[in-house]
Design an enzyme around this catalytic site. Structure first.
Site, PDB file in Angstrom:
ATOM      1  CG  ASP A 306      -2.248   0.693   0.931  1.00 58.17           C
ATOM      2  OD1 ASP A 306      -2.137   1.695   0.396  1.00 58.17           O
ATOM      3  OD2 ASP A 306      -3.581   0.079   1.106  1.00 58.17           O
ATOM      4  CG  HIS A 340      -1.279   1.210  -3.542  1.00 54.71           C
ATOM      5  ND1 HIS A 340      -2.584   1.030  -2.958  1.00 54.71           N
ATOM      6  CD2 HIS A 340      -0.901   0.043  -4.120  1.00 54.71           C
ATOM      7  CE1 HIS A 340      -2.835  -0.324  -3.222  1.00 54.71           C
ATOM      8  NE2 HIS A 340      -1.900  -0.661  -3.885  1.00 54.71           N
TER       9      HIS A 340
END
Length: 530
Positions: A306, A340
């Site tokens: 993430d 991300h």
């Protein structure tokens, strides 16, 4: 080359070797401590151990005929407790939780808890003020994930007025995505602790995988206790209302959720860490400082599933005392590869983010580079001010710069109120933007767009500065989505897309290989070319 001591305790230090490199130095340096060769380094922020307490230690860095020295005067250390002297086995089978916790609780102030080489299985450990835990090289703290055996803590206790957070009677404990909720105790937990931390060359491992009985099997699950209570998943390190707390040198891997999560804490040092997780491990942010002040993240390496660093300050629904701004924060000499976003602001930032500098960093293969995400419903205090990103290199980052005021998080994230592109009335739920500065940045092999900037039509981005920025594109890349908002389509090799901005300042901006216009502007009041 400039050399300085960034951090020290009784046994170790972090020394900055600034030769102009980002995460790595240009040359390899041999390291000597008090005349003894310790090894080599090629990192700007170098972790050095083997120091003697209450002594002026001499650290020397040698590369050929070049020699640099720095003295490190260490504080005194009261005593050391070896966890094996408290019954810990480190055999990878025995549950060593109570044994290590006994060592921590028994250790006197200004003392050290020593965890030697071995595999120590634990449920969760609580830090104590004035005590440092050293994980020596080869020491592994391994988390259990059998949920029925794990303890959890409530969200926020409401006690007596005149006590607690700002005398409100509030005592913040568990926190999950900006809300006060019951939370499984993290592998290392610190509540109201000062002058403490974990350091060394060892590892803490959440032992999380995708098996049906493990945390990543269904990341959207809300776990329930035997009595039916909803409980948020644990982190690897969670700190609430702490002061002068540090994590230095260690490797952190396979977290059930966010790796390192300090809230409502000040003077937090996260230095020379290596934080790892598979690219497909959802919700495994590397570091999430939330409503914290005077935070330093330096010399850290991230590869997670993430966002690498996500800076937050709570949601509008919690008590105002529990969501002050995150302020006075430095991110420097870090490497983010995969993930991300490399450095992200929001979206749970109802208290705002103030005076953040991100400098001298290297981003590789992250979806976004510098990413700001917010949405209606975060509140009028959700303003980013004094934000500077400078001297950064990115490679194979899909979209280097993203400011997204329509981030579709939470259950209501795709409702008309959040996603409506028309100007709505400004009220207590409307977030805002201060000035954002991007200086001395090179981004190569990009994909979707050089920048995707979209403020709110009713509250525009105040000022956006691109100064000495160079962007080029990968000729063989596939289309991708530049930002997570409704109606944003796949795109390929676009220039700077800016919407709802008051003032856009461009100086020495060079975009190579884009398709179409370099600037695609909508509802931008003023464009200044310097």
């Amino acid at each position: 080359m400039e050399i300085r001591v960034v951090w020290r305790n009784a046994r170790a230090a972090v020394v900055e070797l600034d030769d102009g490199g980002l995460f790595e130095t240009y040359f390899s340096w041999e390291v000597y401590v008090n005349g003894q060769r310790q090894g080599t380094t090629k990192k700007v922020e170098t972790y050095v151990d083997g120091l003697i307490p209450a002594t002026r230690n001499l650290i020397r860095f040698v590369c050929g005929e070049e020699v640099y020295e720095v003295g490190v005067t260490t504080p005194a250390e009261s005593a050391t407790i070896d966890v094996r002297d408290c019954g810990a086995r480190g055999d990878g089978t025995h549950d060593d939780t109570t044994n290590i916790q006994a060592a921590i609780m028994a250790c006197p102030e200004m003392g050290r808890v020593l965890v030697p080489q071995g595999r120590y299985v634990v449920k969760s450990l609580f830090l104590k003020s004035g005590v440092s835990v050293e994980l020596q090289e080869g020491a592994q703290i391994l988390a259990r994930h059998d949920k029925d055996s794990l303890a959890y803590i409530p969200g926020t206790l409401k006690g007596t007025k005149g006590m607690g957070r700002d005398a409100s009677g509030l005592f913040p404990l568990g926190r999950w995505e900006g809300e006060s909720v019951s939370t499984y105790c993290s592998l290392f937990t610190a509540i109201g602790v000062h002058d403490a931390g974990v350091y060394g060359r060892g590892t803490i491992d959440g032992q999380t995988d995708f098996a049906e009985d493990n945390w990543w099997h269904n990341v959207k699950d809300i776990y329930r206790s035997n009595e039916g209570r909803d409980i948020a998943r644990p982190r690897m390190a969670f700190m609430s209302e702490c002061t002068n707390i540090s994590l230095v040198g260690i490797t952190v891997r396979n977290s059930p959720a966010w790796n390192i999560h300090p809230i409502l804490s000040e003077h937090v040092d996260l230095l020379c860490l290596k934080i790892e997780g598979p690219k497909n491990s959802h919700n495994t942010d590397g570091t999430d400082p939330e409503s914290c002040g005077y935070v330093r993240i330096m010399g850290c390496e991230y590869s997670v599933g993430d966002d690498c660093i996500a800076i937050k300050s709570g949601k509008l629904g919690i008590d105002p005392e529990l969501r002050p701004s995150t302020h006075d924060m430095l991110v420097a000499h870090c490497l983010m590869h995969d993930g991300h976003g490399a450095v992200v602001l929001g979206s749970e930032a109802a208290g705002g983010i103030k005076d953040l500098t991100v400098r001298d960093c290297d981003f590789r293969r992250t979806d976004r580079g510098l990413r700001i995400k917010t949405r209606r419903g975060r509140g009028t205090a959700a303003v980013n001010e004094g934000i500077l990103f400078t001297n950064i290199h990115m490679d194979h980052v899909l979209t280097p710069f993203v400011v997204n005021a329509f981030y579709f998080c939470d259950k209501d994230g795709k409702t008309d109120y959040v996603q409506n592109r028309e100007a709505l009335p400004i009220d207590e739920r409307t977030p805002g933007f201060g000035a954002l500065e991007f200086r001395d940045i090179v981004a190569t092999n990009c994909a979707a767009a050089a920048a995707y900037i979209t403020g709110l039509p009713e509250r525009k981005v105040t000022e956006l500065v691109f100064d000495d920025v160079k962007v080029s594109f990968d000729p063989d890349v596939e289309p991708s989505v530049p930002a997570m908002a409704s109606g944003v389509e796949l795109m390929l090799r676009q220039g700077i897309i800016a919407q709802n901005v008051k003032r856009l300042v461009l100086r020495n901006v060079d975009i190579e290989g884009q398709t179409g216009d370099e600037l695609q502007l909508t509802n931008v009041d003023e464009v200044v070319h310097l």
